[in-house]
Write a protein that holds these residues in place. Structure first.
Motif, PDB file in Angstrom:
ATOM      1  N   VAL A 105       0.835  -1.197   0.000  1.00 49.42           N
ATOM      2  CA  VAL A 105       0.000   0.000   0.000  1.00 49.42           C
ATOM      3  C   VAL A 105       0.867   1.244   0.000  1.00 49.42           C
ATOM      4  O   VAL A 105       0.592   2.232  -0.694  1.00 49.42           O
ATOM      5  N   ILE A 106       1.943   1.202   0.782  1.00 44.78           N
ATOM      6  CA  ILE A 106       2.840   2.357   0.847  1.00 44.78           C
ATOM      7  C   ILE A 106       3.465   2.619  -0.526  1.00 44.78           C
ATOM      8  O   ILE A 106       3.541   3.761  -0.996  1.00 44.78           O
ATOM      9  N   ILE A 107       3.900   1.548  -1.189  1.00 45.09           N
ATOM     10  CA  ILE A 107       4.507   1.698  -2.513  1.00 45.09           C
ATOM     11  C   ILE A 107       3.501   2.227  -3.517  1.00 45.09           C
ATOM     12  O   ILE A 107       3.815   3.110  -4.336  1.00 45.09           O
ATOM     13  N   MET A 108       2.286   1.713  -3.463  1.00 47.86           N
ATOM     14  CA  MET A 108       1.260   2.180  -4.390  1.00 47.86           C
ATOM     15  C   MET A 108       0.929   3.644  -4.151  1.00 47.86           C
ATOM     16  O   MET A 108       0.739   4.413  -5.103  1.00 47.86           O
ATOM     17  N   ASN A 109       0.852   4.056  -2.905  1.00 46.98           N
ATOM     18  CA  ASN A 109       0.585   5.464  -2.601  1.00 46.98           C
ATOM     19  C   ASN A 109       1.708   6.356  -3.125  1.00 46.98           C
ATOM     20  O   ASN A 109       1.479   7.433  -3.682  1.00 46.98           O
ATOM     21  N   PHE A 110       2.964   5.876  -2.964  1.00 45.63           N
ATOM     22  CA  PHE A 110       4.114   6.652  -3.450  1.00 45.63           C
ATOM     23  C   PHE A 110       4.086   6.755  -4.983  1.00 45.63           C
ATOM     24  O   PHE A 110       4.310   7.820  -5.548  1.00 45.63           O
ATOM     25  N   ALA A 111       3.774   5.626  -5.639  1.00 37.17           N
ATOM     26  CA  ALA A 111       3.707   5.641  -7.110  1.00 37.17           C
ATOM     27  C   ALA A 111       2.592   6.557  -7.605  1.00 37.17           C
ATOM     28  O   ALA A 111       2.755   7.295  -8.604  1.00 37.17           O
ATOM     29  N   MET A 112       1.474   6.538  -6.936  1.00 31.77           N
ATOM     30  CA  MET A 112       0.364   7.404  -7.338  1.00 31.77           C
ATOM     31  C   MET A 112       0.735   8.880  -7.170  1.00 31.77           C
ATOM     32  O   MET A 112       0.413   9.718  -8.022  1.00 31.77           O
ATOM     33  N   THR A 113       1.447   9.158  -6.094  1.00 29.28           N
ATOM     34  CA  THR A 113       1.884  10.544  -5.869  1.00 29.28           C
ATOM     35  C   THR A 113       2.834  10.993  -6.985  1.00 29.28           C
ATOM     36  O   THR A 113       2.704  12.090  -7.534  1.00 29.28           O
ATOM     37  N   ILE A 114       3.808  10.105  -7.300  1.00 29.87           N
ATOM     38  CA  ILE A 114       4.750  10.423  -8.371  1.00 29.87           C
ATOM     39  C   ILE A 114       4.024  10.613  -9.698  1.00 29.87           C
ATOM     40  O   ILE A 114       4.321  11.521 -10.481  1.00 29.87           O
ATOM     41  N   LEU A 115       3.030   9.748  -9.974  1.00 31.20           N
ATOM     42  CA  LEU A 115       2.273   9.841 -11.222  1.00 31.20           C
ATOM     43  C   LEU A 115       1.520  11.157 -11.310  1.00 31.20           C
ATOM     44  O   LEU A 115       1.544  11.835 -12.343  1.00 31.20           O
TER      45      LEU A 115
END
Length: 421
Positions: free
Chosen positions: A58-68
């Motif tokens: 979940v943490i990785i997905m949140n970080f990727a979404m932020t970067i996107l």
């Protein structure tokens, strides 16, 4: 005594009401004093974080979404910034020229424009051209860039191909080899000409081109123009002509082109040769003698026609053959082609130079002899004045006297007056 009226009963009711109030307001703490009433109520602590929210995926997905999201916003901002710069007017206030050579890549073009100070960023120009899908449509040439032109304006100018145009003038009467030599000497053209075109197949004219255009392209245009003009002239020709094919008309037109450079004489000179063809007389044209000896290279400068040239037997010497020569001796212009297609209605059979750049015409040999005498007198006067060069220039190849006046020249050492129709 009624219990309701007893003091204890009132207190009990109050206590009951307090208990009800306490139930209604949850954990509300009733102030015990005015000071307690002024203190803020204690905020309940936040609920404990979910174990699922602390999962690494979940943490990785949140970080990727932020970067996107940040990347998309950055790309949008960069796009609008680049678009603004691409369409923004430039700073230079005077028109400038730039030369784009054939075969240059988009990056090389952008570097050239940047070095010339026409664009502020080669990368924005490259991106703008690619965004418009014009990278394969930029054309070579010399361009005049208007003041304050934006990058888009420069791109549109190169896509339209509206470059600075140059011109090459091909005079009437040149041979195909001479035309090829002239095109090869033009620095604005590139490439090689595959082969020298057939004599008489090119239309002399002024042809415009942009820098970097190929020499073969100019030759191809001259071939097409000659065919187009010849088709129109052949359709409107005098049907009573002794020439039965387009090739024969071009051949005679090339002779007319070489015999006179005066526009008002062409149709009359053409009439002389056509009258001779109808009378089965030899054309006796000096330019055909020159072509028979020197070919497409032409008569070398300062070289006179000699008696041995007149006696040479070949397919072009119209002093020795009947009718037309083997083929054209030069590339005639439109005016000469039209003159042969519709010649003057005269009975002239002879002409000779008159000393003014034109010719004197005659229907009979006796009149022709008088014209020759006047021409000789004029030549003598020029030589007496010391203007031998002018006399020689006025005479020119084939403009002197007729064959009966040409002296014998067995030694072949000196130029002789050459025959004329």
């Amino acid at each position: 005594m009624n219990e309701t009226n007893q003091p204890g009963a009132k207190d009990n009711k109050a206590g009951d009401a307090g208990e009800v109030g306490s139930a209604e307001f949850g954990n509300r703490i009733n102030p015990r004093s005015p000071g307690d009433a002024l203190r803020p109520e204690r905020v309940p602590p936040p609920p404990p974080r979910s174990q699922q929210a602390r999962h690494p995926i979940v943490i990785i997905m949140n970080f990727a979404m932020t970067i996107l999201v940040v990347g998309v916003l950055g790309a949008v901002g960069l796009f609008f910034f680049g678009k603004l710069r691409f369409e923004q007017a430039s700073h230079f206030g005077q028109a400038r020229t730039v030369s784009i050579e054939r075969g240059k890549s988009l990056r090389e073009i952008a570097e050239e424009l940047h070095e010339r100070g026409l664009i502020s960023s080669k990368w924005i120009f490259i991106a703008g051209v690619r965004a418009n899908q014009m990278q394969d449509d930029l054309k070579s040439g010399d361009y005049l860039i208007a003041p304050h032109s934006s990058m888009r304006d420069i791109m549109n100018a190169m896509v339209s191909g509206k470059a600075i145009l140059y011109s090459v003038s091909i005079p009437e009467g040149l041979t195909s080899q001479q035309i090829v030599d002239r095109l090869n000497a033009d620095p604005g053209l590139v490439g090689e000409i595959k082969e020298v075109p057939p004599e008489g197949s090119l239309l002399p004219d002024t042809y415009r081109f942009s820098r970097g255009d190929s020499r073969q392209n100019i030759i191809d245009r001259m071939l097409r123009e000659r065919d187009r003009v010849m088709t129109a002239i052949w359709t409107s020709r005098d049907k009573d002509l002794p020439m039965k094919t387009q090739a024969e008309l071009v051949t005679l037109a090339s002779i007319v082109e070489k015999e006179t450079g005066m526009a008002d004489e062409r149709s009359r000179v053409a009439a002389v040769f056509i009258n001779r063809l109808r009378s089965n007389m030899r054309l006796q044209s000096d330019p055909t003698v020159i072509y028979g000896i020197y070919g497409g290279a032409g008569l070398p400068s300062g070289t006179p026609i000699r008696r041995s040239d007149l006696d040479a037997v070949n397919d072009y010497n119209t002093y020795k053959i009947n009718g037309l020569p083997k083929g054209p001796i030069a590339n005639p212009g439109k005016a000469s082609l039209a003159a042969v297609a519709n010649p003057s209605r005269t009975k002239d059979l002879y002409f000779v130079a008159d000393g003014t750049g034109g010719h004197a015409f005659a229907e009979s040999y006796a009149d022709h002899r008088k014209n020759v005498a006047r021409y000789r007198k004029w030549v003598a006067e020029q030589k007496a004045k010391g203007d031998a060069a002018a006399a020689e220039q006025s005479a020119g190849p084939g403009d002197a006297v007729d064959e009966g006046d040409a002296p014998d020249d067995s030694a072949n050492a000196a130029p002789v007056p050459t025959p004329k129709p």
